[in-house]
Design a protein around this motif. Structure first.
Motif, PDB file in Angstrom:
ATOM      1  N   PRO A  68       0.842  -1.194   0.000  1.00  0.00           N
ATOM      2  CA  PRO A  68       0.000   0.000   0.000  1.00  0.00           C
ATOM      3  C   PRO A  68       0.880   1.248   0.000  1.00  0.00           C
ATOM      4  N   GLY A  69       0.571   2.152  -0.903  1.00  0.00           N
ATOM      5  CA  GLY A  69       1.368   3.366  -1.004  1.00  0.00           C
ATOM      6  C   GLY A  69       0.496   4.597  -1.073  1.00  0.00           C
ATOM      7  N   ARG A  70       1.164   5.738  -1.090  1.00  0.00           N
ATOM      8  CA  ARG A  70       0.446   7.008  -1.173  1.00  0.00           C
ATOM      9  C   ARG A  70       1.255   7.960  -2.048  1.00  0.00           C
ATOM     10  N   PHE A  71       0.536   8.654  -2.922  1.00  0.00           N
ATOM     11  CA  PHE A  71       1.165   9.659  -3.766  1.00  0.00           C
ATOM     12  C   PHE A  71       1.150  10.994  -3.048  1.00  0.00           C
ATOM     13  N   LEU A  72       2.327  11.621  -2.961  1.00  0.00           N
ATOM     14  CA  LEU A  72       2.486  12.910  -2.290  1.00  0.00           C
ATOM     15  C   LEU A  72       2.861  13.947  -3.349  1.00  0.00           C
ATOM     16  N   PRO A  73       1.887  14.673  -3.858  1.00  0.00           N
ATOM     17  CA  PRO A  73       2.185  15.603  -4.953  1.00  0.00           C
ATOM     18  C   PRO A  73       2.994  16.803  -4.474  1.00  0.00           C
ATOM     19  N   PHE A  74       3.852  17.285  -5.357  1.00  0.00           N
ATOM     20  CA  PHE A  74       4.526  18.551  -5.104  1.00  0.00           C
ATOM     21  C   PHE A  74       3.527  19.691  -5.324  1.00  0.00           C
ATOM     22  N   GLY A 111       5.529  14.455  -8.124  1.00  0.00           N
ATOM     23  CA  GLY A 111       5.524  14.245  -6.680  1.00  0.00           C
ATOM     24  C   GLY A 111       6.337  13.022  -6.299  1.00  0.00           C
ATOM     25  N   GLN A 112       6.054  12.481  -5.123  1.00  0.00           N
ATOM     26  CA  GLN A 112       6.743  11.300  -4.622  1.00  0.00           C
ATOM     27  C   GLN A 112       5.719  10.226  -4.256  1.00  0.00           C
ATOM     28  N   VAL A 113       6.195   8.985  -4.245  1.00  0.00           N
ATOM     29  CA  VAL A 113       5.377   7.858  -3.795  1.00  0.00           C
ATOM     30  C   VAL A 113       5.988   7.325  -2.508  1.00  0.00           C
ATOM     31  N   GLU A 114       5.161   7.211  -1.476  1.00  0.00           N
ATOM     32  CA  GLU A 114       5.611   6.736  -0.168  1.00  0.00           C
ATOM     33  C   GLU A 114       5.024   5.356   0.109  1.00  0.00           C
ATOM     34  N   PHE A 115       5.852   4.464   0.640  1.00  0.00           N
ATOM     35  CA  PHE A 115       5.394   3.133   1.035  1.00  0.00           C
ATOM     36  C   PHE A 115       6.376   2.567   2.048  1.00  0.00           C
ATOM     37  N   ALA A 116       5.944   1.524   2.753  1.00  0.00           N
ATOM     38  CA  ALA A 116       6.797   0.869   3.734  1.00  0.00           C
ATOM     39  C   ALA A 116       7.455  -0.348   3.103  1.00  0.00           C
ATOM     40  N   LEU A 117       8.744  -0.502   3.347  1.00  0.00           N
ATOM     41  CA  LEU A 117       9.495  -1.638   2.815  1.00  0.00           C
ATOM     42  C   LEU A 117      10.593  -1.996   3.802  1.00  0.00           C
ATOM     43  N   ALA A 126      -1.568   1.308  -5.188  1.00  0.00           N
ATOM     44  CA  ALA A 126      -0.867   0.053  -4.929  1.00  0.00           C
ATOM     45  C   ALA A 126       0.493   0.087  -5.609  1.00  0.00           C
ATOM     46  N   VAL A 127       1.533  -0.273  -4.865  1.00  0.00           N
ATOM     47  CA  VAL A 127       2.883  -0.381  -5.403  1.00  0.00           C
ATOM     48  C   VAL A 127       3.161  -1.869  -5.581  1.00  0.00           C
ATOM     49  N   ASP A 128       2.868  -2.383  -6.775  1.00  0.00           N
ATOM     50  CA  ASP A 128       2.987  -3.814  -7.035  1.00  0.00           C
ATOM     51  C   ASP A 128       4.361  -4.105  -7.622  1.00  0.00           C
ATOM     52  N   LEU A 129       5.304  -4.472  -6.761  1.00  0.00           N
ATOM     53  CA  LEU A 129       6.669  -4.718  -7.192  1.00  0.00           C
ATOM     54  C   LEU A 129       6.817  -6.002  -7.990  1.00  0.00           C
ATOM     55  N   ASN A 130       5.774  -6.834  -8.021  1.00  0.00           N
ATOM     56  CA  ASN A 130       5.785  -7.990  -8.911  1.00  0.00           C
ATOM     57  C   ASN A 130       5.874  -7.561 -10.376  1.00  0.00           C
TER      58      ASN A 130
END
Length: 280
Positions: free
Chosen positions: A151-157, A180-186, A236-240
């Motif tokens: 699960p991620g979130r887009f943080l627009p500039f 912007g940036q995309v934030e997620f936990a990894l 969604a940040v689907d790294l697959n």
């Protein structure tokens, strides 16, 4: 590994089947694009244009560029191109080419791609009979795993920013607009990666490297296309679905490198692995 879901969040058998079926459909589309007769595996050479005409092997015409007229070609008797469906012979001026908007000219047996990188123009012939394309047997991947859908979130500039990144070609730089940036936990930490505009309106693109880069995955890093964020920024940040850049398939690519903040210190063991390479 990715951020594992708890048992109550883990998908059931039906959801897992649907997830894997969707991934397989995506893989089929991805492989078809890689193996396209005019794709990167079909490129026979990379030629930088300047004021002195050059005649690339395997393609018709003598080609050069000037600041005033952009790209030009002089076709000899018996040579021709088709540009936007129109037959071209003799001398033809293509004009200045916008970065990110390549032009293509067809000829019997192939296509010539014309593009701009910075203030320089390049020419790349593409042929469907090029050996690396004919011998391509597919790209290996990690098995799809829902644990790598984060699960991620887009943080627009406040305003989109131009971001300059290096390229695999020494001395070349690319400038992309970052909304912007995309934030997620990894791996237990929050990560913020700079995102660029994707191929279609509202979509995003990540260029990233990780601890597998240059070991089991492409050395310059990989790319990840993301769908449009929800109204509140969730996505969604689907790294697959992390894919190799073109330079993993050919030495005739000018791939951008990830910006420093997009270099992850952990291993992303998901997505595409290094493809087998035939000599260009």
């Amino acid at each position: 590994m990715g951020q594992r879901q708890s048992p109550e969040e883990a998908p059931g058998a039906h959801d897992r089947e649907a997830f894997e079926a969707a991934w397989r459909r995506w893989r089929e589309e991805r492989e078809a694009a890689v193996a396209a007769p005019d794709g990167f595996l079909a490129i026979t050479g990379l030629h930088w244009l300047g004021p002195e005409p050059i005649r690339p092997a395997g393609a018709p015409g003598a080609w050069w560029s000037t600041e005033a007229e952009g790209v030009l070609v002089e076709l000899a008797a018996g040579e021709e191109l088709r540009v936007a469906g129109r037959r071209v012979t003799g001398r033809h001026a293509f004009g200045r080419i916008d970065a990110g908007s390549p032009l293509h000219a067809e000829y019997p047996g192939g296509v010539v791609e014309l593009a701009r990188r910075g203030e320089r123009y390049l020419l790349r012939p593409r042929r469907p009979d090029h050996p690396p394309l004919l011998t391509y047997a597919g790209t290996p991947t990690h098995a799809p795993d829902p644990a790598w859908v984060l699960p991620g979130r887009f943080l627009p500039f406040a305003e989109p920013r131009p971001v300059t990144v290096d390229a695999v070609v020494p001395g070349l730089e690319h400038v992309f607009e970052a909304p912007g940036q995309v934030e997620f936990a990894l791996a237990g930490d929050r990560r913020r990666l700079t995102a660029f505009n994707g191929r279609t309106a509202g979509t995003l693109l990540l260029l990233f490297a990780d601890a597998t880069s240059g070991v089991t995955t492409s050395g310059p890093g990989r790319t990840l296309a993301l769908g449009p964020p929800a109204a509140d920024g969730r996505l969604a940040v689907d790294l697959n679905r992390a894919t190799n850049p073109p330079c993993a398939y050919t030495d005739h690519a000018t791939c951008p490198l990830p910006p420093p903040e997009n270099r992850l210190p952990v291993a992303v063991e998901a997505g595409e692995l290094l493809p087998p390479r035939a000599a260009d």
